[in-house]
Design a protein around this motif. Structure first.
Motif, PDB file in Angstrom:
ATOM      1  N   PHE A 117     -34.945-102.273 -11.200  1.00 22.74           N
ATOM      2  CA  PHE A 117     -35.062-101.849  -9.807  1.00 22.74           C
ATOM      3  C   PHE A 117     -35.807-100.522  -9.745  1.00 22.74           C
ATOM      4  O   PHE A 117     -35.706 -99.696 -10.654  1.00 22.74           O
ATOM      5  N   PRO A 118     -36.532-100.267  -8.660  1.00 23.34           N
ATOM      6  CA  PRO A 118     -37.128 -98.938  -8.477  1.00 23.34           C
ATOM      7  C   PRO A 118     -36.032 -97.906  -8.219  1.00 23.34           C
ATOM      8  O   PRO A 118     -34.977 -98.222  -7.659  1.00 23.34           O
ATOM      9  N   ALA A 119     -36.277 -96.681  -8.626  1.00 22.63           N
ATOM     10  CA  ALA A 119     -35.271 -95.625  -8.487  1.00 22.63           C
ATOM     11  C   ALA A 119     -34.929 -95.349  -7.030  1.00 22.63           C
ATOM     12  O   ALA A 119     -33.827 -94.877  -6.728  1.00 22.63           O
ATOM     13  N   SER A 120     -35.844 -95.643  -6.119  1.00 22.57           N
ATOM     14  CA  SER A 120     -35.622 -95.325  -4.703  1.00 22.57           C
ATOM     15  C   SER A 120     -34.947 -96.453  -3.927  1.00 22.57           C
ATOM     16  O   SER A 120     -34.972 -96.455  -2.696  1.00 22.57           O
TER      17      SER A 120
ATOM     18  N   ALA B 231     -28.393 -98.451  -3.485  1.00 17.78           N
ATOM     19  CA  ALA B 231     -28.518 -98.590  -4.939  1.00 17.78           C
ATOM     20  C   ALA B 231     -27.667 -99.764  -5.406  1.00 17.78           C
ATOM     21  O   ALA B 231     -26.583-100.019  -4.869  1.00 17.78           O
ATOM     22  N   PRO B 232     -28.150-100.531  -6.386  1.00 17.37           N
ATOM     23  CA  PRO B 232     -27.377-101.684  -6.876  1.00 17.37           C
ATOM     24  C   PRO B 232     -26.064-101.235  -7.500  1.00 17.37           C
ATOM     25  O   PRO B 232     -25.984-100.172  -8.119  1.00 17.37           O
ATOM     26  N   SER B 233     -25.026-102.054  -7.346  1.00 19.48           N
ATOM     27  CA  SER B 233     -23.720-101.724  -7.910  1.00 19.48           C
ATOM     28  C   SER B 233     -23.712-101.965  -9.413  1.00 19.48           C
ATOM     29  O   SER B 233     -24.591-102.634  -9.965  1.00 19.48           O
ATOM     30  N   GLU B 234     -22.709-101.444 -10.091  1.00 21.74           N
ATOM     31  CA  GLU B 234     -22.620-101.589 -11.537  1.00 21.74           C
ATOM     32  C   GLU B 234     -22.441-103.048 -11.952  1.00 21.74           C
ATOM     33  O   GLU B 234     -22.892-103.459 -13.013  1.00 21.74           O
TER      34      GLU B 234
END
Length: 613
Positions: free
Chosen positions: A346-349, A353-356
């Motif tokens: 995934f891009p940092a931005s 944000a995706p979950s663990e």
């Protein structure tokens, strides 16, 4: 400095096999039958589908129990000998004829996957010839000389030069014989240095070549000269029988030498339903291997080293996992081995944000979709529809996730995964994103389609203009049936998604379960109640077909653009597009209406508007 192993490779491959005097009591050993595959009781596509359907209807606990039992008792029935087809016999005769004609003291071996698949009783057209004392291009010249002596024309040949800068470490010669491409390479050994993933290649013995391969089941040779199978690691046959995915050399060293071998291990495990060796899994999930895999993929994604060949191999491996016959197992391994985020970067931005545990969540959607599309009678899906349906389900949790590109524009993160993480074609990303968008809309129509009633769809954000147009029609025609409203809305939806509408419907049904769950419920543990979803799908599919909407996107407008401008006295622009939407609404509301009736309605609307103005 070379990467050190516990023992030199020459020592490792010549060690005698251990003699088991008596197994510890806690170990489990099973006798493996070595019988022809013709003794299998169940075979064929229909039987496989029924077995998949039966498995998909089981409870989660029952599935886990069955899988554990399967892994502890797995036994693969192999062919007693390799059966050569007539075409393969002709090809091998030409190769042996070359040896006699040119007086060559050369051993020719078919390597790897062809041998494995033949022992499993599967057809294979992947013939790679390993040569023991010359380069592939040299043998290719000899083969062409022999064919010319027989008056046979070469159908096609090429030599792909060695190019380490592009991860092409080995010269490969190819020739087309009897309409089949054959690869010719020399037997080789590999040596990696500690600070480089690029191996030094040199001529090797058959045993060295076998040990440098990714998996023991891929290390088998078929010696064309002698007509015999060679298991030089002395494990390939046994691991094939017991359905185990094992590396010939220590797993960590194998994966650090070439991290993409992790993905091959996962793909073959999923493809054949084999179990990954415990040591292999432990090493594959280690921090060192994850970092090495991430670095290798990242270098190739951004193109700093021009690693074209290995880059393609990575993307092919992922696509084969999803489009193969074990996508759930493949993604389960990626998730369990903590490689999901490395592969689908995934891009940092990304926002949010995706979950663990995003890997397990994605796997849950994928597993549900896989179970649904395997159901006999649920619908006919082409290979492309099935592949993109699985991707749509896999990335469904990210349908609302976006990221900011270099121009500051917010882009769906699924677009980034396809185009940059996976390097797939743009059309794949566009189709999956369109499925996701349509899914959200389909979700709002599910209840109405089940009841065949449009009373509950009066307030839809995505259909405000369409509903206004329908209301204007229904005001002038109080006898218009209520079902026409749902037909209009669904028709617009299907004209957008086209022949992927069944995929979008299945995806929306998966989403309907998630939308109805409690906030504290873990999506990864969600019970999708697949039997209810199947019933809902069949009901809605029947309704859509009854409404005559299947293939609605092929239906041409009753009134073309020129006629619209002539009747409305408009010259184009926004108002023409608005009229096109109105006319499509009328056409969907009156499926049996004629072109003249539609034009009459247009004149009435125009006259009414002029009187109002």
């Amino acid at each position: 400095m070379t990467l050190s192993l516990p023992l030199p490779i020459s020592t490792i491959i010549n060690l005698p096999r251990p003699l088991l005097l008596g197994p510890p009591s806690r170990c489990r050993f099973s006798t493996v039958a070595f019988r022809p595959s013709s003794l299998l009781h169940i075979s064929g596509v229909v039987s496989r589908n029924l077995r998949r359907y039966w498995f998909s209807t089981m409870t989660t606990a029952a599935r886990v129990e069955l899988e554990e039992e399967k892994q502890s008792k797995i036994s693969v029935e192999l062919k007693e000998k390799i059966e050569i087809t007539e075409k393969e016999r002709e090809i091998f005769d030409r190769l042996l004829g070359t040896l006699r004609f040119c007086n060559l003291d050369t051993q020719l071996r078919v390597a790897g996957g062809w041998v494995r698949d033949k022992l499993l009783g599967r057809d294979s057209d992947d013939i790679d010839i390993a040569i023991d004392n010359m380069y592939g291009s040299e043998f290719l010249d000899k083969l062409k000389e022999y064919l010319a002596s027989r008056g046979e024309q070469v159908q096609g040949d090429t030599v792909i030069e060695r190019n380490p800068d592009q991860s092409k470490h080995l010269e490969t010669a190819k020739m087309r014989i009897y309409n089949q491409w054959i690869d010719f390479v020399n037997l080789r050994s590999e040596e990696y240095t500690e600070n480089s993933r690029i191996p030094t290649m040199k001529f090797g013995t058959p045993k060295e070549d076998a040990y440098r391969r990714d998996l023991t089941i891929n290390s088998l040779f078929y010696n064309i000269n002698t007509g015999s199978i060679e298991d030089l690691t002395e494990r390939g046959i046994d691991d094939l029988k017991s359905g185990r995915i094992v590396t010939p050399l220590p797993a960590k060293a194998t994966f650090l030498d070439d991290p993409l071998r992790v993905l091959r291990a996962i793909r073959f495990g999923a493809r054949f339903g084999f179990t990954l060796d415990e040591e292999l899994k432990q090493d594959a999930s280690s921090e060192e291997v994850r970092v090495a895999l991430g670095e290798k993929i990242s270098r190739e994604r951004i193109g700093n080293e021009g690693c074209i060949v290995t880059q393609l191999d990575f993307f092919v491996q992922i696509d084969l996992m999803i489009s193969g016959n074990g996508p759930v197992s493949a993604v389960t391994y990626l998730s369990d081995l903590k490689l999901f985020g490395v592969v689908f970067a995934f891009p940092a931005s990304s926002e949010p944000a995706p979950s663990e545990n995003c890997g397990s969540i994605c796997k849950a959607y994928l597993e549900a979709m896989w179970s649904l599309i395997q159901t006999p009678g649920l619908g006919k899906f082409s290979g492309e529809q099935r592949r993109l349906a699985l991707y749509a389900a896999l990335f469904l949790p990210f349908r609302k996730t976006v990221y900011k590109d270099n121009k500051g524009k917010m882009i769906p993160v699924v677009n980034h995964i396809f185009k940059f993480s996976m390097k797939r074609k743009t059309s794949d990303a566009e189709t999956v994103i369109n499925i996701h968008r349509t899914t959200e809309k389909f979700l709002s129509l599910i209840h109405s389609l089940q009841l065949k009633n449009g009373a509950q769809v009066d307030k839809l954000d995505w259909a405000t203009d369409i509903l206004e147009h329908w209301k204007s029609i229904s005001v002038d025609d109080p006898e218009i049936p209520e079902t026409s409203k749902i037909r209009v809305l669904t028709g617009f939806l299907l004209r957008d998604i086209k022949d992927f509408w069944r995929v979008a419907l299945l995806t929306s049904l998966l989403l309907s379960v998630v939308d109805g769950m409690k906030e504290d419920q873990e999506t990864g543990q969600l019970d999708f109640q697949l039997e209810k979803l199947r019933e809902s799908y069949l009901t809605i599919e029947e309704t859509i077909c009854e409404l005559g909407l299947d293939n609605i996107w092929h239906v041409k407008p009753l009134v073309n653009g020129n006629a619209i401008m002539q009747i409305t006295e408009l010259k184009g622009g926004y108002h023409i597009r608005e009229w096109q939407q109105k006319l499509l609404t009328w056409q969907l509301a009156y499926p049996n209406g004629s072109s003249e009736e539609c034009k009459d309605w247009m004149r009435q609307v125009k006259a009414k508007r002029q009187r109002t103005e």
